[in-house]
Motif scaffolding. Structure first.
Motif, PDB file in Angstrom:
ATOM      1  N   TYR A 160       0.844  -1.180   0.000  1.00 50.21           N
ATOM      2  CA  TYR A 160       0.000   0.000   0.000  1.00 50.21           C
ATOM      3  C   TYR A 160       0.886   1.239   0.000  1.00 50.21           C
ATOM      4  N   GLN A 161       0.362   2.305  -0.592  1.00 44.34           N
ATOM      5  CA  GLN A 161       1.019   3.613  -0.558  1.00 44.34           C
ATOM      6  C   GLN A 161       0.170   4.554   0.279  1.00 44.34           C
ATOM      7  N   GLN A 162       0.801   5.240   1.245  1.00 46.46           N
ATOM      8  CA  GLN A 162       0.067   6.174   2.084  1.00 46.46           C
ATOM      9  C   GLN A 162       0.679   7.553   1.974  1.00 46.46           C
ATOM     10  N   ALA A 163      -0.019   8.453   1.298  1.00 46.32           N
ATOM     11  CA  ALA A 163       0.413   9.841   1.227  1.00 46.32           C
ATOM     12  C   ALA A 163       0.093  10.533   2.545  1.00 46.32           C
ATOM     13  N   LEU A 164       0.780  11.613   2.820  1.00 48.17           N
ATOM     14  CA  LEU A 164       0.609  12.332   4.085  1.00 48.17           C
ATOM     15  C   LEU A 164      -0.838  12.775   4.243  1.00 48.17           C
ATOM     16  N   GLY A 165      -1.437  12.427   5.391  1.00 51.72           N
ATOM     17  CA  GLY A 165      -2.809  12.837   5.677  1.00 51.72           C
ATOM     18  C   GLY A 165      -3.878  12.029   4.978  1.00 51.72           C
ATOM     19  N   GLN A 166      -3.482  10.945   4.324  1.00 49.43           N
ATOM     20  CA  GLN A 166      -4.434  10.105   3.597  1.00 49.43           C
ATOM     21  C   GLN A 166      -4.402   8.679   4.128  1.00 49.43           C
ATOM     22  N   GLY A 167      -5.422   7.905   3.760  1.00 47.51           N
ATOM     23  CA  GLY A 167      -5.409   6.496   4.091  1.00 47.51           C
ATOM     24  C   GLY A 167      -4.563   5.727   3.084  1.00 47.51           C
ATOM     25  N   PRO A 168      -4.125   4.538   3.433  1.00 46.78           N
ATOM     26  CA  PRO A 168      -3.337   3.730   2.497  1.00 46.78           C
ATOM     27  C   PRO A 168      -4.128   3.389   1.240  1.00 46.78           C
ATOM     28  N   GLN A 169      -3.419   3.364   0.097  1.00 54.86           N
ATOM     29  CA  GLN A 169      -4.004   2.976  -1.189  1.00 54.86           C
ATOM     30  C   GLN A 169      -3.363   1.665  -1.650  1.00 54.86           C
ATOM     31  N   PHE A 170      -4.195   0.718  -2.067  1.00 57.39           N
ATOM     32  CA  PHE A 170      -3.725  -0.602  -2.482  1.00 57.39           C
ATOM     33  C   PHE A 170      -2.930  -0.522  -3.771  1.00 57.39           C
ATOM     34  N   ILE A 171      -1.706  -1.095  -3.753  1.00 58.32           N
ATOM     35  CA  ILE A 171      -0.888  -1.133  -4.967  1.00 58.32           C
ATOM     36  C   ILE A 171      -1.063  -2.487  -5.662  1.00 58.32           C
ATOM     37  N   PHE A 172      -0.685  -3.558  -4.985  1.00 61.20           N
ATOM     38  CA  PHE A 172      -0.887  -4.913  -5.503  1.00 61.20           C
ATOM     39  C   PHE A 172      -0.680  -5.944  -4.396  1.00 61.20           C
ATOM     40  N   GLN A 173      -1.028  -7.183  -4.728  1.00 60.58           N
ATOM     41  CA  GLN A 173      -0.889  -8.286  -3.783  1.00 60.58           C
ATOM     42  C   GLN A 173      -0.177  -9.453  -4.459  1.00 60.58           C
ATOM     43  N   TYR A 174       0.684 -10.116  -3.697  1.00 55.34           N
ATOM     44  CA  TYR A 174       1.405 -11.280  -4.191  1.00 55.34           C
ATOM     45  C   TYR A 174       1.047 -12.516  -3.381  1.00 55.34           C
ATOM     46  N   TYR A 175       0.821 -13.591  -4.116  1.00 57.27           N
ATOM     47  CA  TYR A 175       0.536 -14.897  -3.514  1.00 57.27           C
ATOM     48  C   TYR A 175       1.132 -15.954  -4.420  1.00 57.27           C
ATOM     49  N   GLU A 176       1.785 -16.938  -3.849  1.00 56.68           N
ATOM     50  CA  GLU A 176       2.448 -18.004  -4.622  1.00 56.68           C
ATOM     51  C   GLU A 176       3.336 -17.407  -5.715  1.00 56.68           C
ATOM     52  N   GLU A 177       4.054 -16.371  -5.345  1.00 55.07           N
ATOM     53  CA  GLU A 177       5.065 -15.726  -6.187  1.00 55.07           C
ATOM     54  C   GLU A 177       4.495 -15.054  -7.427  1.00 55.07           C
ATOM     55  N   GLU A 178       3.178 -14.814  -7.421  1.00 52.92           N
ATOM     56  CA  GLU A 178       2.561 -14.144  -8.566  1.00 52.92           C
ATOM     57  C   GLU A 178       1.733 -12.956  -8.098  1.00 52.92           C
ATOM     58  N   GLU A 179       1.636 -11.945  -8.951  1.00 45.83           N
ATOM     59  CA  GLU A 179       0.781 -10.797  -8.668  1.00 45.83           C
ATOM     60  C   GLU A 179      -0.660 -11.237  -8.869  1.00 45.83           C
ATOM     61  N   ARG A 180      -1.457 -11.150  -7.807  1.00 41.46           N
ATOM     62  CA  ARG A 180      -2.816 -11.665  -7.863  1.00 41.46           C
ATOM     63  C   ARG A 180      -3.821 -10.566  -8.228  1.00 41.46           C
ATOM     64  N   GLN A 181      -3.590  -9.380  -7.737  1.00 41.44           N
ATOM     65  CA  GLN A 181      -4.489  -8.269  -8.050  1.00 41.44           C
ATOM     66  C   GLN A 181      -3.698  -6.974  -7.949  1.00 41.44           C
ATOM     67  N   ARG A 182      -4.112  -6.009  -8.752  1.00 38.58           N
ATOM     68  CA  ARG A 182      -3.397  -4.742  -8.828  1.00 38.58           C
ATOM     69  C   ARG A 182      -4.375  -3.586  -8.674  1.00 38.58           C
TER      70      ARG A 182
ATOM     71  N   HIS B 127       7.720  -8.397  -6.551  1.00 40.60           N
ATOM     72  CA  HIS B 127       8.181  -9.786  -6.649  1.00 40.60           C
ATOM     73  C   HIS B 127       7.932 -10.444  -5.300  1.00 40.60           C
ATOM     74  N   GLN B 128       7.639 -11.739  -5.340  1.00 44.75           N
ATOM     75  CA  GLN B 128       7.567 -12.508  -4.092  1.00 44.75           C
ATOM     76  C   GLN B 128       8.490 -13.705  -4.214  1.00 44.75           C
ATOM     77  N   PHE B 129       9.211 -13.962  -3.180  1.00 42.19           N
ATOM     78  CA  PHE B 129      10.195 -15.045  -3.166  1.00 42.19           C
ATOM     79  C   PHE B 129       9.603 -16.304  -2.535  1.00 42.19           C
ATOM     80  N   PRO B 130      10.279 -17.459  -2.739  1.00 44.60           N
ATOM     81  CA  PRO B 130       9.745 -18.717  -2.196  1.00 44.60           C
ATOM     82  C   PRO B 130       9.539 -18.691  -0.677  1.00 44.60           C
ATOM     83  N   ASN B 131      10.290 -17.847   0.047  1.00 49.47           N
ATOM     84  CA  ASN B 131      10.100 -17.765   1.499  1.00 49.47           C
ATOM     85  C   ASN B 131       9.006 -16.764   1.869  1.00 49.47           C
TER      86      ASN B 131
END
Lengths: 113, 112
Positions: B35-57, B67-71
């Motif tokens: 997430y990105q949080q600008a000053l005075g704002q709530g966090p904004q969703f950038i993307f999510q990673y699961y099983e080393e893949e971008e699931r939603q943006r 990127h997501q690693f095996p660990n």
């Protein structure tokens, strides 16, 4: 219009007061509701998580959800100076695998000793 | 039990440069969201990673990649930095079958 509206405050109350924080939303697909507390220059800390309409209580905190009005609230009883922080409401849709959160802009709370 | 950790804490970059931010999820969690949080704002969703893949943006340009690693740890990369990229970048971890997301302390990025 933002999907989630939250009064930014600032809100200032004396120690021991009951605090009411509120959010409204426009997306009827939101089904899960959260409240986070964020101290200055820190990451948000999960306070409350609710799914259904109604009340959920945890210590001095009570979360209330009214889906028919698209309105959620967080009540803090016996507020303490340590409660001074920014409170963020967050919500997400039931469907979708990513479960991304949509946040309000936060309400800044100061509890005066 | 260590919670979500992020590095570095603070970063100052110049317009046009590239930056890499790192996140280690809470023990037992397999999903990382940024997430990105600008000053005075709530966090904004950038993307999510699961099983080393971008699931939603979220609504962010391709300059933002990850990127997501095996660990299960993850990196956020931002290319061609703009002044408007100055913000607190938050990593949140969760269990794929769970609903609760736990945030790290964030990396504060300043672009000059």
């Amino acid at each position: 219009q933002k999907e989630v509206e939250q009064d930014p405050g600032p809100l200032s109350v004396p120690e021991g007061a009951i605090v009411s924080l509120n959010c409204t939303y426009s997306n009827s697909a939101f089904q899960y509701f959260m409240w986070y507390r964020q101290y200055s220059r820190k990451g948000p800390e999960l306070l409350m998580y609710t799914y259904s309409s109604g009340n959920k209580e945890d210590g001095r905190f009570t979360a209330q959800v009214d889906k028919s009005s698209k309105y959620i609230s967080l009540f803090i009883r016996d507020s303490q100076p340590s409660d001074s922080a920014t409170y963020l409401c967050a919500m997400r849709e039931r469907s979708g695998s990513a479960r991304q959160l949509t946040f309000g802009s936060g309400t800044q709370l100061t509890v005066l000793p | 039990d260590a919670g979500v950790t992020q590095s570095p804490t603070h970063l100052i970059k110049t317009r046009g440069q590239q930056v890499t931010l790192r996140c280690s999820p809470k023990s037992g969690h397999d999903t990382v969201s940024w997430y990105q949080q600008a000053l005075g704002q709530g966090p904004q969703f950038i993307f999510q990673y699961y099983e080393e893949e971008e699931r939603q943006r979220g609504n962010f340009p391709d300059r933002f990649s990850g990127h997501q690693f095996p660990n299960y740890s993850s990196e956020l990369n931002v290319n061609a930095l703009l002044l408007g990229d100055s913000a607190l970048y938050l990593c949140a971890s969760s269990w794929d079958r769970g609903d609760e997301q736990y945030f790290g302390p964030g990396t504060r990025l300043t672009v000059t």
